[in-house]
Design a protein around this motif. Structure first.
Motif, PDB file in Angstrom:
ATOM      1  N   LEU A 257       5.193  18.846   5.366  1.00 16.96           N
ATOM      2  CA  LEU A 257       5.519  18.818   6.675  1.00 16.96           C
ATOM      3  C   LEU A 257       4.145  19.422   6.913  1.00 16.96           C
ATOM      4  CD1 LEU A 257       9.046  19.811   6.769  1.00 16.96           C
ATOM      5  CD2 LEU A 257       7.635  17.923   7.980  1.00 16.96           C
ATOM      6  N   ARG A 258       3.554  20.523   5.946  1.00 15.15           N
ATOM      7  CA  ARG A 258       2.306  20.998   6.229  1.00 15.15           C
ATOM      8  C   ARG A 258       1.131  19.970   6.248  1.00 15.15           C
ATOM      9  NH1 ARG A 258       3.157  24.900   3.719  1.00 15.15           N
ATOM     10  NH2 ARG A 258       2.130  24.535   2.327  1.00 15.15           N
ATOM     11  N   ARG A 259       0.855  19.582   5.413  1.00 14.09           N
ATOM     12  CA  ARG A 259       0.313  18.634   4.993  1.00 14.09           C
ATOM     13  C   ARG A 259      -0.115  17.434   6.224  1.00 14.09           C
ATOM     14  NH1 ARG A 259      -1.650  14.242   0.133  1.00 14.09           N
ATOM     15  NH2 ARG A 259      -3.597  13.293   1.073  1.00 14.09           N
ATOM     16  N   LEU A 260       1.254  16.749   6.906  1.00 10.65           N
ATOM     17  CA  LEU A 260       1.700  15.508   7.951  1.00 10.65           C
ATOM     18  C   LEU A 260       0.961  16.633   9.204  1.00 10.65           C
ATOM     19  CD1 LEU A 260       4.814  14.625   7.518  1.00 10.65           C
ATOM     20  CD2 LEU A 260       3.570  13.133   7.200  1.00 10.65           C
ATOM     21  N   ALA A 261       0.783  17.959   9.123  1.00  6.82           N
ATOM     22  CA  ALA A 261       0.193  18.744  10.700  1.00  6.82           C
ATOM     23  C   ALA A 261      -1.219  18.408  10.767  1.00  6.82           C
ATOM     24  CB  ALA A 261       1.318  20.245  10.569  1.00  6.82           C
ATOM     25  N   GLU A 262      -1.460  18.080   9.169  1.00 11.10           N
ATOM     26  CA  GLU A 262      -2.991  18.972   8.956  1.00 11.10           C
ATOM     27  C   GLU A 262      -4.116  17.577   9.486  1.00 11.10           C
ATOM     28  OE1 GLU A 262      -3.646  20.172   4.818  1.00 11.10           O
ATOM     29  OE2 GLU A 262      -2.792  22.339   5.278  1.00 11.10           O
ATOM     30  N   GLY A 263      -3.215  16.801   9.187  1.00 15.70           N
ATOM     31  CA  GLY A 263      -4.542  14.938   9.588  1.00 15.70           C
ATOM     32  C   GLY A 263      -3.600  14.100   9.680  1.00 15.70           C
ATOM     33  N   ASP A 264      -4.535  12.889   9.747  1.00 15.07           N
ATOM     34  CA  ASP A 264      -4.142  11.297   9.824  1.00 15.07           C
ATOM     35  C   ASP A 264      -3.328  10.782   8.511  1.00 15.07           C
ATOM     36  OD1 ASP A 264      -3.159   9.057  10.183  1.00 15.07           O
ATOM     37  OD2 ASP A 264      -4.721   8.496  11.198  1.00 15.07           O
ATOM     38  N   PRO A 265      -1.339  10.897   8.967  1.00 21.44           N
ATOM     39  CA  PRO A 265      -0.481  10.580   7.379  1.00 21.44           C
ATOM     40  C   PRO A 265      -1.499   8.915   6.991  1.00 21.44           C
ATOM     41  CG  PRO A 265       0.143  10.805   9.477  1.00 21.44           C
ATOM     42  CD  PRO A 265      -0.931  10.677   9.636  1.00 21.44           C
ATOM     43  N   ARG A 266      -2.324   8.144   7.346  1.00 16.16           N
ATOM     44  CA  ARG A 266      -2.341   7.264   7.453  1.00 16.16           C
ATOM     45  C   ARG A 266      -3.564   7.034   5.386  1.00 16.16           C
ATOM     46  NH1 ARG A 266      -3.951   4.544  12.752  1.00 16.16           N
ATOM     47  NH2 ARG A 266      -3.932   6.587  13.276  1.00 16.16           N
ATOM     48  N   ARG A 267      -4.311   8.419   6.012  1.00 17.91           N
ATOM     49  CA  ARG A 267      -5.218   8.506   4.819  1.00 17.91           C
ATOM     50  C   ARG A 267      -4.422   8.538   3.529  1.00 17.91           C
ATOM     51  NH1 ARG A 267      -9.882   9.087   7.397  1.00 17.91           N
ATOM     52  NH2 ARG A 267     -10.056   9.443   9.593  1.00 17.91           N
ATOM     53  N   TYR A 268      -3.720   8.976   3.067  1.00 12.83           N
ATOM     54  CA  TYR A 268      -2.929   8.933   1.807  1.00 12.83           C
ATOM     55  C   TYR A 268      -1.876   8.376   1.018  1.00 12.83           C
ATOM     56  CZ  TYR A 268      -0.971  12.765   4.417  1.00 12.83           C
ATOM     57  OH  TYR A 268       0.137  12.860   5.233  1.00 12.83           O
ATOM     58  N   PRO A 269      -1.326   7.627   1.740  1.00 10.67           N
ATOM     59  CA  PRO A 269       0.153   7.384   1.421  1.00 10.67           C
ATOM     60  C   PRO A 269      -0.153   5.386   1.101  1.00 10.67           C
ATOM     61  CG  PRO A 269       0.248   6.840   3.455  1.00 10.67           C
ATOM     62  CD  PRO A 269      -0.643   7.985   3.149  1.00 10.67           C
ATOM     63  N   GLU A 270       0.893   4.538   0.351  1.00  9.23           N
ATOM     64  CA  GLU A 270       0.514   3.234   0.074  1.00  9.23           C
ATOM     65  C   GLU A 270       1.121   2.407   1.340  1.00  9.23           C
ATOM     66  OE1 GLU A 270       2.687   0.078  -2.073  1.00  9.23           O
ATOM     67  OE2 GLU A 270       2.921   1.743  -2.857  1.00  9.23           O
TER      68      GLU A 270
ATOM     69  N   GLY B  65       8.886  20.175  -9.842  1.00  2.95           N
ATOM     70  CA  GLY B  65       9.519  21.075 -10.396  1.00  2.95           C
ATOM     71  C   GLY B  65       9.632  21.919  -9.642  1.00  2.95           C
ATOM     72  N   SER B  66       8.982  21.774  -8.254  1.00  2.00           N
ATOM     73  CA  SER B  66       9.417  22.955  -7.878  1.00  2.00           C
ATOM     74  C   SER B  66      10.421  22.964  -6.780  1.00  2.00           C
ATOM     75  CB  SER B  66       7.773  23.508  -6.522  1.00  2.00           C
ATOM     76  OG  SER B  66       8.098  21.734  -5.677  1.00  2.00           O
ATOM     77  N   PRO B  67      10.560  24.234  -6.203  1.00  2.00           N
ATOM     78  CA  PRO B  67      12.166  23.754  -5.489  1.00  2.00           C
ATOM     79  C   PRO B  67      11.921  23.328  -4.218  1.00  2.00           C
ATOM     80  CG  PRO B  67      11.283  26.481  -5.405  1.00  2.00           C
ATOM     81  CD  PRO B  67      10.085  25.416  -6.198  1.00  2.00           C
ATOM     82  N   PRO B  68      12.967  22.391  -3.408  1.00  2.00           N
ATOM     83  CA  PRO B  68      12.897  21.127  -2.597  1.00  2.00           C
ATOM     84  C   PRO B  68      12.342  21.885  -1.678  1.00  2.00           C
ATOM     85  CG  PRO B  68      14.918  21.487  -3.679  1.00  2.00           C
ATOM     86  CD  PRO B  68      14.405  22.247  -4.138  1.00  2.00           C
ATOM     87  N   GLU B  69      12.733  23.238  -1.055  1.00  3.83           N
ATOM     88  CA  GLU B  69      12.526  23.944   0.070  1.00  3.83           C
ATOM     89  C   GLU B  69      10.632  24.463  -0.061  1.00  3.83           C
ATOM     90  OE1 GLU B  69      16.632  23.955  -0.512  1.00  3.83           O
ATOM     91  OE2 GLU B  69      14.446  25.026  -1.407  1.00  3.83           O
ATOM     92  N   GLU B  70      10.171  24.071  -0.970  1.00  2.00           N
ATOM     93  CA  GLU B  70       8.540  24.321  -0.969  1.00  2.00           C
ATOM     94  C   GLU B  70       7.730  23.029  -1.024  1.00  2.00           C
ATOM     95  OE1 GLU B  70       5.262  25.715  -4.852  1.00  2.00           O
ATOM     96  OE2 GLU B  70       7.493  26.989  -4.054  1.00  2.00           O
ATOM     97  N   ARG B  71       8.108  21.675  -1.582  1.00  8.24           N
ATOM     98  CA  ARG B  71       7.730  20.792  -1.918  1.00  8.24           C
ATOM     99  C   ARG B  71       8.361  20.417  -0.113  1.00  8.24           C
ATOM    100  NH1 ARG B  71      11.120  16.840  -4.871  1.00  8.24           N
ATOM    101  NH2 ARG B  71       9.779  15.578  -5.183  1.00  8.24           N
ATOM    102  N   ALA B  72       9.564  20.254   0.685  1.00  6.10           N
ATOM    103  CA  ALA B  72       9.074  19.935   2.017  1.00  6.10           C
ATOM    104  C   ALA B  72       8.189  20.515   2.428  1.00  6.10           C
ATOM    105  CB  ALA B  72      11.242  20.266   2.451  1.00  6.10           C
ATOM    106  N   ALA B  73       7.958  22.104   2.736  1.00  5.21           N
ATOM    107  CA  ALA B  73       7.325  22.331   3.513  1.00  5.21           C
ATOM    108  C   ALA B  73       5.990  21.789   3.830  1.00  5.21           C
ATOM    109  CB  ALA B  73       7.288  23.541   3.225  1.00  5.21           C
ATOM    110  N   THR B  74       5.740  22.227   2.283  1.00  6.63           N
ATOM    111  CA  THR B  74       4.050  21.636   1.225  1.00  6.63           C
ATOM    112  C   THR B  74       3.958  20.424   2.272  1.00  6.63           C
ATOM    113  OG1 THR B  74       4.035  22.825  -0.524  1.00  6.63           O
ATOM    114  CG2 THR B  74       2.862  20.840   0.213  1.00  6.63           C
TER     115      THR B  74
END
Length: 587
Positions: free
Chosen positions: A571-584, A560-569
């Motif tokens: 990208l910020r998570r990708l910048a904070e650490g290894d992205p292989r830890r949370y997806p399927e 329900g949040s705006p697309p701009e906010e969801r995309a920024a969140t």
């Protein structure tokens, strides 16, 4: 006692064999998939004959015999020779024979017809009958219909019979196709009613057909419409709400790009059915299901294959407005998430269609989003001189996604020529090809030329070179790239994440990862999916030293949040650490 199909010696020809099977139990429903061929119908084959060689061998046999003074004796000789070639595939023989131009001189034309009919009616092997059908296809007359209808009951002869019979009797050809190709019980019930000639049962069975896309493909929908004489049925009883709704459903399915052909263009009564549907669309309930289908028809008239039907001047535009008005009528608010999604699509697409110029410029780009209740594709469409380019020049698939063509800047005309894939066959490029064009700038013009269709033709001679005013072209590309009116939150989020990774590829590359597709989920369009590939995590959280790269899928449901906010969140998570830890993790 053996079954009839196990006693081929009692049948001197495939026609007599098929007729004997039919006449042995005339009240029995036609068998699923047709009757099996007798063992003697296919001569021994030779595996070393390639397609081109097989066609050449068939042509070499037939051409000299067509000039023989006794066509009956020549036909018998042709069947013997065809049986000796080792060519067993009826379609190969049919196409080779159909490619032979019939003579113009009346006596020679009559002789060729006699030759072909003798093969069709007395042939004992598939190559002989298929050759006769190929030669007869441009010469067939109404007297050939009973023979074709009987032969079409045999498994292995449907396609050549269909091509020969359809121009003469589309209802009969469609029934044969349904006999061979139907699987579901509802369709099977319709086939049996049609075969029995029970018109009351036909109408009842028609209304019971499934509405799921997977159960009613585009070709099956066209064949059903032809077999039942749908356009005539609706003209006779246009106020019947069930029949009207069924006609809309079948017409919508024929417009789908998920098939080898644009089936609506192969349906001879499409214009008449559109006319009747549009004239009575106001009688349909205003629920989201009916409104979505009417809007699909309006969208296809605007920029899809239906645009190319033989419309009288101005009539397509009138029907487009009528269907759009009927679809945009307010209706009850749906309570379920899927219904709300479709209602949102209706509002968004109706607004998009109303805002589009009714007299489009020479070059126009539009993004078409399919009804989310019957998911198909999101495609980029091109109108050149007001006509849709992809269905006219290509056919077996939709235009590429806007992410591939617009977000990437692929259509921008730079100093160097650039080849761009505009469309891909629905079964993938490796199967039935794709449509490519080279875009280049020449002074004050942008040129589209050097068309390619790999897998089908080296070049497309019927597709002209287009020259556009460079300033107008650049303005249209910029407008299309910045037009977000077609999109929805999950898709918009995906596009913003893609743009962010385009600016900062190191968010993935520093972990040895490569970006994959990023879009909305096909089955759950309110979910954004981010994919990437690379080495999986090993022990201690380090990259595995060995093994194949894996695919990772990161799902981001709409919160329900705006697309701009969801995309920024994201990208910020990708910048904070290894992205292989949370997806399927996928294999």
């Amino acid at each position: 006692m053996s079954a009839p199909h196990e006693r081929p010696t009692l049948a001197p020809s495939l026609y007599a064999y098929a007729k004997g099977l039919r006449d042995s139990d005339p009240d029995a429903p036609p068998p699923r998939g047709g009757h099996p061929l007798p063992d003697t119908a296919k001569p021994p084959g030779r595996r070393n004959l390639r397609y081109a060689e097989a066609r050449a061998a068939v042509t070499a046999i037939l051409l000299p015999l067509l000039d023989a003074p006794d066509p009956v004796r020549a036909a018998a000789e042709a069947e013997r020779a065809l049986g000796a070639t080792g060519v067993v595939r009826g379609q190969v023989v049919f196409h080779a024979a159909a490619a032979i131009e019939p003579p113009e001189e009346p006596a020679a034309r009559a002789r060729t017809r006699t030759f072909a009919r003798h093969l069709v009616r007395t042939g004992t092997i598939v190559p002989g009958v298929a050759a006769g059908l190929g030669l007869l296809s441009p010469l067939a007359e109404p007297e050939d219909i009973p023979y074709l209808r009987v032969l079409g009951l045999l498994d292995g002869l449907l396609d050549p019979v269909d091509r020969t019979l359809a121009p003469l009797d589309r209802e009969a050809a469609a029934l044969l196709w349904l006999i061979h190709r139907t699987r579901g019980e509802e369709l099977r019930g319709l086939v049996e009613a049609l075969a029995a000639g029970d018109r009351a049962a036909v109408s009842d069975r028609l209304l019971r057909l499934p509405t799921e896309a997977r159960d009613m493909g585009p070709e099956a929908s066209r064949r059903v419409a032809e077999a039942v004489g749908l356009a005539g049925l609706l003209r006779t009883d246009p106020d019947h709400p069930g029949l009207l709704a069924r006609a809309v459903h079948l017409l919508v399915r024929m417009t789908s790009s998920r098939d080898y052909h644009a089936e609506v263009l192969r349906y001879g009564e499409a214009v008449g059915l559109y006319e009747t549907v549009a004239a009575h669309a106001h009688l349909l309930p205003r629920d989201v299901e009916h409104r979505a289908r009417l809007l699909t028809l309006a969208l296809d008239l605007r920029s899809g294959p239906s645009h190319l039907l033989p419309w009288p001047p101005g009539r397509r535009e009138e029907l487009h407005r009528t269907l759009l008005d009927a679809a945009a009528r307010p209706g009850p608010a749906p309570a379920d998430p899927a219904g709300r999604r479709r209602a949102d699509w209706i509002r968004r697409t109706a607004r998009q269609l109303r805002a589009a110029p009714q007299d489009p410029p020479r070059f126009r780009i539009e993004v078409a989003v399919a009804d989310p209740g019957d998911p198909d594709v999101v495609e980029t469409r091109f109108l050149i001189h007001g006509r849709p380019l992809v269905p006219e020049a290509f056919g077996p698939g939709p235009g590429e996604s806007p992410e591939r063509l617009l977000d990437s800047g692929a259509l921008r005309a730079g100093p160097e020529p650039r080849e761009v894939r505009l469309a891909e066959a629905y079964c993938t490029e490796g199967c039935c090809g794709a449509l490519y064009v080279t875009v280049r700038r020449e002074g004050e013009h942008v040129v589209w030329s050097d068309w390619r269709w790999p897998g089908r033709l080296a070049e497309l001679p019927d597709t002209p070179t287009y020259r556009f005013d460079a300033a107008a072209y650049d303005a249209e590309i910029a407008r299309a790239e910045n037009d977000h009116s077609w999109t929805w939150p999950a898709r918009r989020t995906a596009r913003l994440i893609t743009a962010g990774l385009r600016d900062r590829p190191d968010l993935l590359t520093r972990w040895g990862l490569r970006q994959g597709w990023i879009s909305s989920d096909f089955g759950q369009p309110d979910t954004t999916v981010v994919t990437f590939t690379g080495p999986p995590l090993g022990s201690g959280g380090r990259s595995a030293a060995e093994g194949e790269p894996r695919q990772f899928l990161w799902r981001l449901p709409d919160d329900g949040s705006p697309p701009e906010e969801r995309a920024a969140t994201a990208l910020r998570r990708l910048a904070e650490g290894d992205p292989r830890r949370y997806p399927e993790l996928r294999g």
